[in-house]
Design an enzyme around this catalytic site. Structure first.
Site, PDB file in Angstrom:
ATOM      1  N   GLU A 226       0.832  -1.204   0.000  1.00 40.49           N
ATOM      2  CA  GLU A 226       0.000   0.000   0.000  1.00 40.49           C
ATOM      3  C   GLU A 226       0.866   1.254   0.000  1.00 40.49           C
ATOM      4  O   GLU A 226       0.620   2.195  -0.730  1.00 40.49           O
ATOM      5  CB  GLU A 226      -0.933   0.002   1.209  1.00 40.49           C
ATOM      6  CG  GLU A 226      -1.859   1.208   1.254  1.00 40.49           C
ATOM      7  CD  GLU A 226      -2.834   1.173   2.402  1.00 40.49           C
ATOM      8  OE1 GLU A 226      -3.422   2.233   2.710  1.00 40.49           O
ATOM      9  OE2 GLU A 226      -3.043   0.101   2.997  1.00 40.49           O
ATOM     10  N   ARG A 304      -6.962   3.273  13.739  1.00 44.86           N
ATOM     11  CA  ARG A 304      -7.899   2.154  13.590  1.00 44.86           C
ATOM     12  C   ARG A 304      -7.831   1.222  14.800  1.00 44.86           C
ATOM     13  O   ARG A 304      -8.837   0.604  15.167  1.00 44.86           O
ATOM     14  CB  ARG A 304      -7.643   1.378  12.296  1.00 44.86           C
ATOM     15  CG  ARG A 304      -8.725   0.340  12.012  1.00 44.86           C
ATOM     16  CD  ARG A 304      -8.592  -0.263  10.633  1.00 44.86           C
ATOM     17  NE  ARG A 304      -9.132   0.583   9.591  1.00 44.86           N
ATOM     18  CZ  ARG A 304     -10.335   0.440   9.042  1.00 44.86           C
ATOM     19  NH1 ARG A 304     -11.161  -0.497   9.489  1.00 44.86           N
ATOM     20  NH2 ARG A 304     -10.738   1.225   8.069  1.00 44.86           N
ATOM     21  N   GLU A 705     -10.685  -8.180   5.240  1.00 43.04           N
ATOM     22  CA  GLU A 705     -10.001  -8.156   6.537  1.00 43.04           C
ATOM     23  C   GLU A 705     -10.736  -8.853   7.681  1.00 43.04           C
ATOM     24  O   GLU A 705     -10.093  -9.499   8.519  1.00 43.04           O
ATOM     25  CB  GLU A 705      -9.721  -6.699   6.931  1.00 43.04           C
ATOM     26  CG  GLU A 705      -8.706  -6.035   6.026  1.00 43.04           C
ATOM     27  CD  GLU A 705      -8.648  -4.532   6.242  1.00 43.04           C
ATOM     28  OE1 GLU A 705      -7.633  -4.065   6.790  1.00 43.04           O
ATOM     29  OE2 GLU A 705      -9.610  -3.846   5.872  1.00 43.04           O
TER      30      GLU A 705
END
Length: 768
Positions: A226, A304, A705
């Site tokens: 990413e 997160r 995920e």
């Protein structure tokens, strides 16, 4: 519908970056990286390497024409080290030669004089010394300070999780090819083409329109491509920019393992309070995130973690604080779950601690505290919950009570083998928590003959997203899938893409494709109404036929497309989609950051050999909140893969850095990943079908995920098996649960302390 890549994959015909035919004159790169984790560069010795046969040029930071910076969220990461090195494996020089062998041989002739500086590898040490990537953040709900007085039971503890190597099959790589007018076309194995384009433009000091990043597909990513693919894009672009010749760099597996960041290790402290009815009244937690030497995506991952502090549970009083700690390891980065799994492990460890102290099953506390629709998360969003539905269906479908009785009966009759069972509920938010990233674009062309090509910002990396984009196109246009082709992901066709990450790729890009196709369908209906001289409201496109009031007409798909073309009606559409409703205010740490949550429950059973410390996973039985699956075969494959990868993180995959910051588990002989023998003997997956609208494409909830976190249940099942053998074992919450740790948990003191078991063990060995 089968994965559209399956045929080429099985025939070995799928094209990855290293399969792209070489352009004449291609050169090859290799990185010289820092041999130490922290120090001042005194002198770099290149003379001998420059003279090596085949070497064309060696690039250092002095050759960068723009900015020597690849940091995304925070500009704290140079592409090539200048005066200081911050981790073992940090790039210092880039050798470019006429062959891969020559470049790698020349790297070995480079020497560097570095004055060592102190090395930090422990995030708690970094935090104590004020070495933070960003200021700490805290999420709150209710008032924990007052809530402890309401608690009948209060427990405290520590929980640690190690990192995880992505180990994608295709290593990091890039191939930059000069075009006319000073432009570059860069093939990259990246989850984020725009990030690669932006980073390379920054390093070269050129506008983004001078660079195209094109991605055919990835041989795996899992988050590791990413952000960390950007360095290799920038290095190849820098060399091609200077030399005006193509430059390719494919990292060796051992280079990739040594030079790239992993899943973030976390060390955490928790405090949990329950009332006499086992309701969790208060929860406090401090997360110490090992970010590595630079920010990379650590601030977003830390965020997160905070979003998933309470796991699948409603807790009225919460205080969660997270520290992103700067150490001298390679900058850690995104990995499937993006900080969520680390938070969930701590939550489950807190519940396990309470259960063990109270002498009850953890599942009693879990079930009692599952969140419900309307419950508030610590970040302000209200739950739309399927937690109880998943749990109850799993209990009934798999007969949990019977499974528990079977485990108890087995353990009562066996001395050398013990079984363990654990339940793992999952609640995972779907969206990029950076609101601006929740957008996507799609370009759809309908050709004169009725065939269709689709371009999106989605990167195919084995998750089947291209198959789903084709399905959206075919279903919305109501044509055969054979008429549709999905293009590679190119910044020339789709600009300003968000990464293929956060489990949001199919939703975002699928919605954009749907909007584009709907716009084309609307124009085609207008044409059909003109041709048939009928009201547009009575026109329908179905299965490549044009229906009028439900009846077939002389028009079919191809004739209608031809008629539209002859009437000069546009058969192309570029659509944009932005997820509605999502927002978050970091000033108050409150908002609505997720489009929806995915729920599920896994029941894991394991068997431990109490003589050797080895174990097997007997079964993982899951009820998963699919929504309404677009492609059950693809989704089941994702769930199975996620479960096994999660089990690997929790049991086998142990990253080891020495005090000098050098990676010791740096080969596949010292870093163990799940093989076929590590896979559960049984994986059962039952969908929880739901019909409510959830902002997902065709109501098909994400599966990238959330399934990974079912693997956490394996850790606690193993812990329960150890406790069945040795109820007083002081085994810490320290993942992964390797066989060595199992053995130490079974026998925390010498074997002579348990003579009866020891004698039985020896007899068992003799019999074997």
């Amino acid at each position: 519908m089968k994965n559209i890549d399956s045929g080429n994959h099985t025939r070995g015909q799928s094209v990855y970056l290293d399969d792209i035919p070489l352009v004449a004159g291609t050169l090859f790169g290799a990185v010289f990286s820092s041999p130490v984790a922290h120090g001042h560069i005194q002198q770099l010795h290149l003379a001998e390497a420059v003279q090596h046969p085949g070497v064309v040029r060696i690039f250092t930071h002095q050759d960068i024409t723009g900015e020597n910076q690849i940091g995304g969220i925070i500009p704290d990461e140079p592409l090539l080290a200048e005066h200081e090195v911050d981790f073992c494996g940090m790039p210092i020089a880039f050798v470019v030669a006429t062959s891969d062998e020559a470049a790698r041989a020349a790297v070995k002739k480079i020497k560097v004089d570095i004055t060592p500086l102190p090395v930090i590898t422990d995030p708690r040490v970094a935090q104590a010394q004020g070495e933070l990537i960003v200021p700490p953040r805290t999420f709150r709900l209710g008032d924990t300070a007052q809530a402890w007085e309401q608690c009948e039971y209060v427990f405290e503890g520590t929980a640690d999780t190690n990192g995880q190597e992505h180990l994608y099959i295709e290593t990091q790589c890039a191939y930059a090819i000069p075009q006319e007018n000073g432009e570059l076309k860069i093939y990259s194995s990246t989850q984020s083409p725009t990030a690669g384009q932006r980073t390379a433009a920054r390093v070269l000091g050129v506008p983004m329109h001078q660079l195209e990043v094109d991605v055919i597909r990835l041989g795996g990513g899992f988050g590791g491509k990413e952000d960390q693919a950007n360095a290799w894009v920038a290095l190849c672009a820098l060399a091609a920019h200077h030399l005006r010749r193509p430059v390719k760099y494919v990292l060796h597996r051992l280079e990739d393992m040594a030079m790239t960041g992993k899943r973030h290790p976390y060390s955490s402290d928790f405090k949990i309070g329950l009332d006499k009815d086992l309701k969790i009244v208060a929860y406090e937690v401090d997360f110490y995130q090992n970010a590595g030497a630079a920010a990379d995506l650590s601030p977003a991952i830390m965020e997160r973690t905070l979003f998933h502090t309470t796991g699948t549970y409603f807790i009225p009083n919460v205080r969660a604080t997270a520290y992103s700690c700067r150490t001298h390891l390679p900058p850690n980065t995104a990995f499937r779950g993006f900080g969520g799994p680390q938070a969930k492990f701590v939550m489950e460890a807190a519940i396990a601690t309470a259960a063990e102290k109270l002498g009850i099953e953890a599942c009693l506390i879990q079930k009692k505290n599952l969140n419900q629709t309307g419950d508030e998360f610590p970040f302000g969003q209200k739950a739309v919950s399927e937690a109880h539905a998943c749990w109850h269906k799993a209990e009934e479908l798999y007969d949990v009570e019977k499974l528990q009785q079977e485990v108890e009966a087995f353990n009562a009759s066996s001395s050398l083998y013990k079984k363990g069972l654990a339940l793992m509920p999952v609640c995972f938010g779907i969206s990029f928590t950076n609101t601006s990233m929740n957008q996507a674009r799609a370009l759809v062309h309908v050709y004169y003959d009725g065939s269709v090509k689709v371009s999106t910002g989605a990167v195919e990396m084995g998750q089947g997203v291209n198959t789903k984009m084709l399905q959206v196109t075919a279903q919305t246009l109501s044509i055969s899938p054979s008429k549709v082709r999905v293009q590679t992901t190119s910044t020339n066709r789709i600009a300003n893409t968000s990464p293929s990450a956060a489990s949001a790729t199919a939703d975002l890009n699928g919605k954009a494709v749907q909007l584009a196709c709907q716009a084309i369908v609307q124009r085609l209906k207008e044409v059909a109404a003109q041709v048939l001289q009928a009201p547009e409201i009575d026109i329908e496109l179905r299965d490549e036929q044009v229906l009028l009031s439900g009846q077939e007409t002389e028009l079919d798909w191809k004739k209608l497309v031809t008629a539209a073309f002859l009437k000069r009606v546009s058969l192309s559409e570029h659509a944009h989609y932005a997820t509605p409703e999502v927002h978050f205010d970091k000033a108050t740490e409150k908002g609505h950051p997720f489009a929806y949550h995915v729920y599920g429950t896994a029941i894991t059973t394991v068997a431990v050999d109490c003589l050797r410390g080895t174990y097997q996973v007997d079964a993982v039985k899951v009820v998963h909140d699919f929504g309404r699956s677009m492609n059950p075969a693809v989704d089941r494959g994702q769930i199975e893969g996620g479960i096994v990868q999660g089990i690997g993180w929790m049991t086998l995959e142990e990253l080891l850095y020495d005090p000098a910051g050098r990676l010791r588990s740096n080969t596949l002989s010292t870093y163990k990943i799940p093989d076929i023998y590590s896979v559960p003997k049984e994986i059962a997956i039952e969908p929880l079908q739901t019909e409510q609208d959830n902002l997902a494409i065709f109501r098909s909830k994400a599966v990238g995920e959330p399934p990974f976190m079912y693997g956490i249940g394996t850790y606690f099942a193993l812990r329960n098996a150890i406790k069945a053998f040795n109820p007083t074992s002081p085994i810490a919450f320290d993942a992964p649960m390797t066989p060595e740790k199992v053995l130490l948990g079974l026998y925390p003191q010498s074997a002579t302390d348990t003579p009866q078991v020891h004698e039985q063990s020896l007899r068992h060995v003799a019999a074997s």
